[in-house]
Design a protein around this motif. Structure first.
Motif, mmCIF file in Angstrom:
data_model
loop_
_atom_site.group_PDB
_atom_site.id
_atom_site.type_symbol
_atom_site.label_atom_id
_atom_site.label_comp_id
_atom_site.label_asym_id
_atom_site.label_seq_id
_atom_site.Cartn_x
_atom_site.Cartn_y
_atom_site.Cartn_z
ATOM 1 N N MET A 1 0.829 -1.208 0.000
ATOM 2 C CA MET A 1 0.000 0.000 0.000
ATOM 3 C C MET A 1 0.865 1.260 0.000
ATOM 4 O O MET A 1 0.480 2.257 -0.584
ATOM 5 C CB MET A 1 -0.879 0.037 1.261
ATOM 6 N N PRO A 6 -1.565 1.468 -4.820
ATOM 7 C CA PRO A 6 -2.391 0.858 -5.873
ATOM 8 C C PRO A 6 -2.901 1.850 -6.921
ATOM 9 O O PRO A 6 -2.992 1.525 -8.087
ATOM 10 C CB PRO A 6 -3.557 0.234 -5.103
ATOM 11 N N GLU A 7 -3.254 3.067 -6.484
ATOM 12 C CA GLU A 7 -3.687 4.080 -7.464
ATOM 13 C C GLU A 7 -2.685 5.235 -7.345
ATOM 14 O O GLU A 7 -2.846 6.138 -6.529
ATOM 15 C CB GLU A 7 -5.117 4.536 -7.146
ATOM 16 N N LEU A 10 -4.442 10.108 -8.096
ATOM 17 C CA LEU A 10 -5.894 10.112 -7.907
ATOM 18 C C LEU A 10 -6.581 10.661 -9.152
ATOM 19 O O LEU A 10 -5.953 11.296 -10.002
ATOM 20 C CB LEU A 10 -6.255 10.990 -6.702
ATOM 21 N N ARG A 13 -8.781 16.516 -10.065
ATOM 22 C CA ARG A 13 -9.769 17.453 -9.529
ATOM 23 C C ARG A 13 -9.664 18.764 -10.290
ATOM 24 O O ARG A 13 -8.624 19.038 -10.886
ATOM 25 C CB ARG A 13 -9.453 17.763 -8.055
ATOM 26 N N PRO A 73 -3.625 5.827 0.319
ATOM 27 C CA PRO A 73 -3.921 4.858 -0.743
ATOM 28 C C PRO A 73 -5.404 4.821 -1.117
ATOM 29 O O PRO A 73 -5.760 4.321 -2.185
ATOM 30 C CB PRO A 73 -3.473 3.523 -0.137
ATOM 31 N N PHE A 74 -6.274 5.333 -0.255
ATOM 32 C CA PHE A 74 -7.704 5.341 -0.558
ATOM 33 C C PHE A 74 -8.202 6.752 -0.875
ATOM 34 O O PHE A 74 -9.400 7.004 -0.886
ATOM 35 C CB PHE A 74 -8.494 4.770 0.620
ATOM 36 N N GLY A 75 -7.287 7.650 -1.136
ATOM 37 C CA GLY A 75 -7.677 9.029 -1.397
ATOM 38 C C GLY A 75 -8.008 9.743 -0.099
ATOM 39 O O GLY A 75 -7.657 9.280 1.002
ATOM 40 N N SER A 76 -8.713 10.856 -0.226
ATOM 41 C CA SER A 76 -9.005 11.644 0.960
ATOM 42 C C SER A 76 -10.268 12.467 0.769
ATOM 43 O O SER A 76 -10.588 12.878 -0.343
ATOM 44 C CB SER A 76 -7.821 12.576 1.232
ATOM 45 N N ARG A 79 -14.239 12.562 -2.161
ATOM 46 C CA ARG A 79 -14.330 11.499 -3.172
ATOM 47 C C ARG A 79 -13.448 10.311 -2.819
ATOM 48 O O ARG A 79 -13.048 9.551 -3.691
ATOM 49 C CB ARG A 79 -13.936 12.038 -4.546
ATOM 50 N N CYS A 81 -12.264 6.600 -1.210
ATOM 51 C CA CYS A 81 -12.802 5.286 -1.555
ATOM 52 C C CYS A 81 -13.876 4.809 -0.569
ATOM 53 O O CYS A 81 -13.590 4.614 0.603
ATOM 54 C CB CYS A 81 -11.653 4.279 -1.579
ATOM 55 N N PRO A 82 -15.107 4.584 -1.047
ATOM 56 C CA PRO A 82 -16.144 4.081 -0.142
ATOM 57 C C PRO A 82 -15.944 2.604 0.189
ATOM 58 O O PRO A 82 -16.561 2.076 1.105
ATOM 59 C CB PRO A 82 -17.436 4.313 -0.930
ATOM 60 N N GLY A 83 -15.071 1.910 -0.582
ATOM 61 C CA GLY A 83 -14.841 0.479 -0.336
ATOM 62 C C GLY A 83 -13.641 0.226 0.563
ATOM 63 O O GLY A 83 -13.124 -0.888 0.619
ATOM 64 N N GLY A 87 -12.008 -3.328 1.137
ATOM 65 C CA GLY A 87 -10.715 -3.493 0.473
ATOM 66 C C GLY A 87 -9.642 -3.975 1.446
ATOM 67 O O GLY A 87 -8.947 -4.957 1.187
HETATM 68 C C1 HEM Z 1 -7.342 -2.248 -1.388
HETATM 69 C C2 HEM Z 1 -8.432 -1.941 -2.100
HETATM 70 C C3 HEM Z 1 -8.782 -0.571 -2.636
HETATM 71 C C4 HEM Z 1 -7.998 0.533 -2.867
HETATM 72 C C5 HEM Z 1 -6.493 0.691 -2.619
HETATM 73 C C6 HEM Z 1 -8.860 1.569 -3.387
HETATM 74 C C7 HEM Z 1 -8.437 2.850 -3.731
HETATM 75 C C8 HEM Z 1 -9.265 3.839 -4.228
HETATM 76 C C9 HEM Z 1 -8.830 5.173 -4.573
HETATM 77 C C10 HEM Z 1 -7.388 5.705 -4.441
HETATM 78 C C11 HEM Z 1 -9.904 5.854 -5.023
HETATM 79 C C12 HEM Z 1 -9.933 7.305 -5.532
HETATM 80 C C13 HEM Z 1 -10.065 8.239 -4.365
HETATM 81 C C14 HEM Z 1 -9.869 9.683 -4.734
HETATM 82 O O1 HEM Z 1 -9.824 10.025 -5.921
HETATM 83 O O2 HEM Z 1 -9.746 10.499 -3.781
HETATM 84 C C15 HEM Z 1 -11.046 4.962 -4.967
HETATM 85 C C16 HEM Z 1 -12.324 5.298 -5.343
HETATM 86 C C17 HEM Z 1 -13.381 4.447 -5.325
HETATM 87 N N1 HEM Z 1 -13.387 3.153 -4.846
HETATM 88 FE FE1 HEM Z 1 -11.789 2.136 -4.111
HETATM 89 N N2 HEM Z 1 -10.146 1.083 -3.472
HETATM 90 C C18 HEM Z 1 -10.146 -0.209 -3.011
HETATM 91 C C19 HEM Z 1 -11.235 -1.050 -2.894
HETATM 92 C C20 HEM Z 1 -12.523 -0.717 -3.253
HETATM 93 C C21 HEM Z 1 -13.680 -1.590 -3.088
HETATM 94 C C22 HEM Z 1 -13.618 -2.999 -2.457
HETATM 95 C C23 HEM Z 1 -14.752 -0.906 -3.591
HETATM 96 C C24 HEM Z 1 -16.200 -1.312 -3.700
HETATM 97 C C25 HEM Z 1 -16.709 -2.435 -3.223
HETATM 98 C C26 HEM Z 1 -14.285 0.394 -4.043
HETATM 99 C C27 HEM Z 1 -15.075 1.361 -4.629
HETATM 100 C C28 HEM Z 1 -14.647 2.630 -5.001
HETATM 101 C C29 HEM Z 1 -15.510 3.653 -5.606
HETATM 102 C C30 HEM Z 1 -17.005 3.493 -5.957
HETATM 103 C C31 HEM Z 1 -14.718 4.789 -5.801
HETATM 104 C C32 HEM Z 1 -15.162 6.136 -6.417
HETATM 105 C C33 HEM Z 1 -15.561 7.091 -5.302
HETATM 106 C C34 HEM Z 1 -15.965 8.476 -5.841
HETATM 107 O O3 HEM Z 1 -15.512 8.860 -6.915
HETATM 108 O O4 HEM Z 1 -16.726 9.177 -5.151
HETATM 109 N N3 HEM Z 1 -12.931 0.464 -3.822
HETATM 110 N N4 HEM Z 1 -10.617 3.736 -4.480
#
Ligand code: HEM
Length: 143
Positions: A1, A6-7, A10, A13, A73-76, A79, A81-83, A87
C-alpha cells in the motif's frame, strides 16, 4: 500500500476558486493531480522511503483514511474510496490465508535477488513481471 500505492495518481480534480497551494497561486478551473505515490515516498515524512520495511508501522499512528495525509492509498475527503473497509479486509484475509495454508518457495534455480519488483505505471498499478512462486500445502493451525 505504501511502496506500491495501488492508485498512484488520484482521479484529477478541478479547482472551483482561486487558491494558494504551497505558495503557488492556482487559478479557478485548474486541473489538479494528487500524487499518493509521491506522498508515500516523501523523504521528509518517511525514513528510508524506498525501503520495504513493514515493521515501521508497528506502534505507528499512521492512518489510511486520508485524515493524516502522510499515506493516502484510498484518497481523501469527499471522493475518497467508499470500499475502504472491504478493500482492507479482503487484502488481510487473502494474505493471511495464503500464508497460513501454504509454504512459499522460489522456483528452482531462482534466488531472492532475481525477484523483480518493477511496476507498470497506469491508472492502477500492476507488477511488470508476474511473481513466480511455488506453493506447498501446509496446514499449520485452524485460523
Ligand atoms: C485495497 C483496495 C482498494 C484501494 C487501494 C482503493 C483505492 C481507491 C482510490 C485511491 C480511489 C480514488 C479516491 C480519490 O480520488 O480520492 C477509490 C475510489 C473508489 N473506490 Fe476504491 N479502493 C479499493 C477497494 C474498493 C472496493 C472494495 C470498492 C467497492 C466495493 C471500491 C469502490 C470505489 C468507488 C465506488 C470509488 C469512487 C468514489 C468516488 O468517486 O466518489 N474500492 N478507491
Amino acid at each position: 500500500m505504501r511502496l506500491f500505492t495501488p492508485e498512484p495518481l488520484l482521479v484529477p480534480r478541478e479547482t472551483m476558486e482561486k487558491c494558494i497551494i504551497d505558495g503557488y497561486e492556482v487559478q479557478p478551473e485548474t486541473l489538479v493531480y494528487v500524487n499518493p505515490w509521491g506522498i508515500a515516498r516523501d523523504p521528509e515524512t518517511w525514513e528510508n522511503p524506498d525501503e520495504f520495511w513493514p515493521e515501521r508501522f508497528l506502534n505507528s499512528d499512521v492512518e489510511l483514511k486520508g485524515q493524516g495525509f502522510s499515506l493516502i492509498p484510498f484518497g481523501s475527503r469527499g471522493r475518497s474510496c467508499p470500499g475502504y473497509s472491504l478493500g482492507l479486509l479482503t487484502v488481510h484475509l487473502l494474505l493471511a490465508n495464503l500464508l497460513n495454508f501454504f509454504d512459499w518457495e522460489l522456483p528452482s534455480g531462482m534466488n531472492t535477488d532475481d525477484i523483480d519488483t518493477e511496476a507498470w505505471p497506469g491508472l492502477t498499478l500492476n507488477k511488470r513481471d508476474a511473481l513466480k512462486l511455488v506453493p506447498r500445502i501446509c496446514v499449520k493451525s485452524p485460523m
